[in-house]
Scaffold this active site. Structure first.
Site, PDB file in Angstrom:
ATOM      1  N   GLU A 176       1.020  -1.207  -0.147  1.00  0.00           N
ATOM      2  CA  GLU A 176      -0.618  -0.132  -0.332  1.00  0.00           C
ATOM      3  C   GLU A 176       0.611   1.719   0.089  1.00  0.00           C
ATOM      4  OE1 GLU A 176      -2.782  -0.140   2.896  1.00  0.00           O
ATOM      5  OE2 GLU A 176      -4.027  -1.499   1.913  1.00  0.00           O
ATOM      6  N   ARG A 451      -7.461  18.822 -22.824  1.00  0.00           N
ATOM      7  CA  ARG A 451      -6.830  19.681 -23.892  1.00  0.00           C
ATOM      8  C   ARG A 451      -8.414  18.506 -24.758  1.00  0.00           C
ATOM      9  NH1 ARG A 451      -2.426  19.197 -27.976  1.00  0.00           N
ATOM     10  NH2 ARG A 451      -1.961  20.998 -28.725  1.00  0.00           N
ATOM     11  N   LYS A 484      10.611  14.965 -30.734  1.00  0.00           N
ATOM     12  CA  LYS A 484      10.405  15.646 -29.850  1.00  0.00           C
ATOM     13  C   LYS A 484       8.397  14.770 -28.883  1.00  0.00           C
ATOM     14  CE  LYS A 484       8.058  19.973 -28.303  1.00  0.00           C
ATOM     15  NZ  LYS A 484       7.065  21.128 -28.744  1.00  0.00           N
ATOM     16  N   TRP A 485       8.772  13.874 -28.159  1.00  0.00           N
ATOM     17  CA  TRP A 485       8.091  13.061 -27.005  1.00  0.00           C
ATOM     18  C   TRP A 485       6.687  14.288 -26.271  1.00  0.00           C
ATOM     19  CZ3 TRP A 485       8.213   7.343 -26.852  1.00  0.00           C
ATOM     20  CH2 TRP A 485       6.977   6.788 -26.453  1.00  0.00           C
ATOM     21  N   ASN A 488       0.371  16.277 -23.563  1.00  0.00           N
ATOM     22  CA  ASN A 488      -0.438  17.391 -22.678  1.00  0.00           C
ATOM     23  C   ASN A 488      -1.643  16.880 -22.534  1.00  0.00           C
ATOM     24  OD1 ASN A 488       1.579  19.398 -24.262  1.00  0.00           O
ATOM     25  ND2 ASN A 488       0.774  18.218 -26.356  1.00  0.00           N
ATOM     26  N   SER A 532       5.537  17.378 -21.750  1.00  0.00           N
ATOM     27  CA  SER A 532       5.015  17.705 -21.373  1.00  0.00           C
ATOM     28  C   SER A 532       3.809  18.364 -20.419  1.00  0.00           C
ATOM     29  CB  SER A 532       5.035  16.198 -19.804  1.00  0.00           C
ATOM     30  OG  SER A 532       3.437  16.225 -19.097  1.00  0.00           O
ATOM     31  N   ASP A 539      12.193  15.209 -15.130  1.00  0.00           N
ATOM     32  CA  ASP A 539      12.739  14.609 -14.155  1.00  0.00           C
ATOM     33  C   ASP A 539      13.608  13.463 -14.457  1.00  0.00           C
ATOM     34  OD1 ASP A 539      11.591  11.665 -14.663  1.00  0.00           O
ATOM     35  OD2 ASP A 539      10.255  12.840 -14.887  1.00  0.00           O
ATOM     36  N   GLU A 619      17.656  41.213 -38.133  1.00  0.00           N
ATOM     37  CA  GLU A 619      17.600  40.051 -36.769  1.00  0.00           C
ATOM     38  C   GLU A 619      17.912  39.180 -37.475  1.00  0.00           C
ATOM     39  OE1 GLU A 619      12.945  41.176 -35.590  1.00  0.00           O
ATOM     40  OE2 GLU A 619      13.161  40.504 -36.708  1.00  0.00           O
TER      41      GLU A 619
END
Length: 734
Positions: A176, A451, A484-485, A488, A532, A539, A619
């Site tokens: 638990e 989303r 690019k993973w 969302n 994300s 992390d 620019e």
């Protein structure tokens, strides 16, 4: 040796270059924590004290000895059911529904090399760089065996902790609660530093005194979350950036987590890091094992800056394992990453193949290495309300095949990357119409949307295999070098048709890791950037597979200063994906100069997020110079030591620096956050230079002594304008 065992007293000592961690198996078989901190010699069991503590219970083994209580003693892995009323690291529900577990020492093993965790990311090291201590604890009644794993990277001042829980009994049990690390401090006053936030404003520093009672941070969102990062610092109340004791705990995991801090009735402090207890009831049949994700521990007596440095080196050299960080396989040396332009803020969903080719042509003229085609290239995907799960190229929208588009981009001398969101499904998709049971939904209820999309059940292998095959068919169509993973939305409906409930939150993340492991095995040169909703899964677990992560969906330079400041306490700048975007900024409406946007983005993995065709000639020339500078400084930014020189939440300027290993080359960045009439001068003091060496500032040619730059600092010019940015390059002169 980094790990020592004193057999007579049964004391384990873990030694790193500057720290000592010590614990003891006592006469009753309990594993007691003795010490963690600055390096010491000798045996620390004298610190244990025994008194009658009133209503603190006593184990049956001790008879009438009321001075012995688990409610007071510091422990390595405290459990519910032994008379300890503080927060537990481990809670077990037995087959008879009793909630108790009495773990006693059953043996240990010391071996060379760092342990590995099946199915989970973890710190890796060469055999000569680390040692492992495995301590076996067992409950005599349930036959549950808990193996505590300690990895010691001596030169890095890093100690890792993980746990394997195995049911050796004949009946099933339910875990638990399971933490991977516990720190018990028998004396001292401490603060807890945590990093809170929200979408588009992640990892803000929060410092609070650890007082009586329990304070918690964590996630129930299925990801590590925008709201709290799975990393904390426990610090002495007077600890600062440069002085004082501090302890870090970094959870190597991308899902639900829980960190608890409490001061008990006798002013002792306990910190736990591990899996979130909510939405978690993990059944183990006879013979089955649960592996608890790893926590990386680190101590510094020299303040937060030194602690950050140790974590940066550990994560950069012993966690990141992608195509641009291949140290695990023996490849060494700096590997540059592509400067890219992402199509999202340039075109959003409104693009064709010609749009991408035009972006590539503009990129080639500016020296940009790669174009990334973001959301909208697949299925029926003209907005964010449909198409997820249908990973087939929309050739009608592109006006050509994907292979043809990639070839045309490559012919411009530009690499090609693509956006995917494999864990998600739209209700308006062919996949959902065919397999509605593959989406995570509570039975008999309408699903909660985020989303306007649902989450695929990645705890199921058949679901993962179907998506994997689709993604591979896309990647096989051309020379796609980058992904690019994205993810969302957070999880809400923690229910699976196939997976036993209580396991879903954990098994979902294990499924994610399994998918990424297979993808990188099939395409070993593929570069994956994590995302994300920006920084919602920033992390160490994701960094094992994605050595850079989109730091935040907020590309505003001023907000990014604060987001990147909090991020830097644990994560190296090489993991921070940072882009120059258009002004007015699409998230805040703020206007900052191209120079300021470039200097802020140059802190991490550098790129652009705007329509290159709309730039003026001036620019474009400035962007060419930014890219030239970044490529010159990238080895220093990616592998040098990073120092915070100010606090952008409190100070009038944001200042940070990178220093080479030999301390002879320095890159200093400063952004002014305040400007007033009759402005005062800001002085920025540098750190960790060679004190007796003269440094030349390349832009001005002026020379300064290292000790002067550290003690007095350098004045920042007073000029007209908002959010002015400055770059200084110092080189040591012989």
């Amino acid at each position: 040796m980094a790990i020592l065992f004193q057999e007579e007293k049964r004391i384990f000592t873990l030694q790193t270059k500057q720290t000592t961690y010590q614990m003891k198996v006592d006469d009753f078989g309990f594993l007691l924590h003795l010490y963690y901190g600055a390096k010491v010699s000798g045996e620390m069991d004298y610190l244990l004290t025994y008194y009658d503590r009133g209503f603190s219970g006593n184990p049956n083994d001790v008879g009438n000895n009321r001075t012995y209580s688990m409610d007071v003693l510091p422990q390595e892995y405290p459990t519910l059911g032994t008379g300890d009323y503080r927060n537990s690291a481990f809670v077990l529900r037995n087959h008879d529904e009793s909630a108790c577990c009495d773990l006693r020492y059953a043996g240990h093993e010391i071996r060379e090399g760092k342990y590995e965790l099946p199915g989970l990311p973890a710190v890796y090291a060469k055999p000569e760089e680390a040692q492992t201590l495995e301590i076996v604890l067992e409950d005599a009644v349930s036959k549950v065996r808990v193996r505590l794993l300690y990895g010691v990277l001596e030169d890095e001042d890093i100690i890792t902790r993980s746990v394997k829980i195995t049911n050796y009994g004949t009946e099933y049990i339910v875990v638990e609660k399971a933490s991977s690390a516990c720190l018990d401090f028998i004396t001292g006053e401490y603060d807890l530093l945590s990093f809170y936030g929200r979408h588009a404003m992640e990892r803000n520093l929060q410092r609070a005194r650890i007082g009586h009672g329990s304070q918690c941070i964590g996630s129930r969102r299925g990801t590590s979350s925008h709201q709290y990062n799975p990393a904390v610092i426990v610090a002495g109340k007077n600890t600062t950036e440069d002085i004082g004791d501090c302890y870090g705990m970094v959870f190597v995991y991308s899902g639900n987590f829980l960190c608890e801090a409490e001061q008990d009735q006798f002013d002792q402090t306990r910190i736990l890091m591990g899996l979130q207890r909510d939405l978690f009831n993990y059944p183990l049949e006879s013979g089955e094992t649960l592996v608890v994700p790893e926590t990386i521990l680190c101590y510094s007596g020299r303040g937060f800056g030194d602690l950050s440095m140790k974590y940066h080196r550990c994560i950069r050299n012993h966690i990141c394992n992608g195509a641009r960080s291949r140290r695990k396989s023996g490849e060494t040396g700096f590997i540059p990453r592509p400067v890219l332009v992402n199509s999202w803020e340039a075109a959003y969903f409104n693009f064709t193949g010609e749009t991408i080719v035009d972006l590539a042509k503009d990129a080639a003229q500016l020296g940009i290495d790669m174009v990334v085609m973001d959301d909208g290239w697949f299925g029926k995907r003209e907005d964010d309300n449909s198409g997820l799960g249908d990973w087939q190229v929309n050739e009608k929208k592109l006006g050509c095949s994907l292979g043809e588009l990639v070839r045309r981009v490559n012919e411009e001398g530009v690499k090609f990357g693509i956006w995917i969101e494999p864990e998600m499904i739209s209700e308006d998709s062919d996949l959902y119409r065919e397999h509605p049971d593959w989406a995570m939904q509570n039975p008999g209820r309408n699903p909660a949307r985020g989303r306007n999309q649902l989450v695929l059940d990645f705890s199921r292998e058949d679901v993962r295999e179907h998506i994997f095959d689709q993604i591979c068919r896309v990647l096989d169509q051309g020379n796609i070098e980058y992904i690019k993973w994205d993810m969302n939305r957070s999880l809400t409906d923690f229910y699976s048709v196939e997976t036993r409930q209580g396991k879903v939150s954990y098994d979902f993340v294990i499924g994610l890791y399994d998918f990424m492991e297979k993808l990188l095995a099939k395409y070993p040169q593929l570069m994956i950037e994590g995302c994300s909703g920006g920084g919602g899964r920033f992390d160490a677990g994701m960094m094992y597979y994605t050595p850079q992560i989109w730091c935040s969906d907020n590309t505003d330079a001023v907000d990014r200063l604060r987001i990147q400041y909090g991020t830097s306490f644990f994560y190296p700048m090489s993991t921070v994906s940072a882009h120059v975007s258009a002004v007015p900024n699409h998230q805040t409406g703020r206007i900052t100069s191209l120079r300021t946007r470039g200097i802020v983005a140059m802190t991490g993995a550098f790129g652009y997020e705007l329509s290159l065709g709309k730039l003026s000639a001036e620019e474009k020339e400035e962007i060419r110079e930014q890219i030239r500078q970044y490529k010159e400084f990238e080895p220093l930014i990616s592998t040098g030591d990073y120092y915070r020189l100010s606090n952008p939440f409190e100070d009038a300027c944001a200042a940070w620096m990178f220093v080479s290993k030999d301390r002879k080359r320095v890159l200093l960045h400063v952004v002014l956050l305040e400007n007033h009439g009759n402005m005062i001068v800001n002085y920025v003091r540098l750190k960790e230079l060679l004190p007796d060496v003269v440094y030349e500032e390349e832009g001005s040619g002026k020379r300064y002594c290292g000790c002067a730059l550290m003690q007095a600092g350098i004045p920042i010019p007073v000029e007209m304008g908002e959010y002015l940015a400055y770059q200084f390059v110092f080189t040591a002169k012989e």
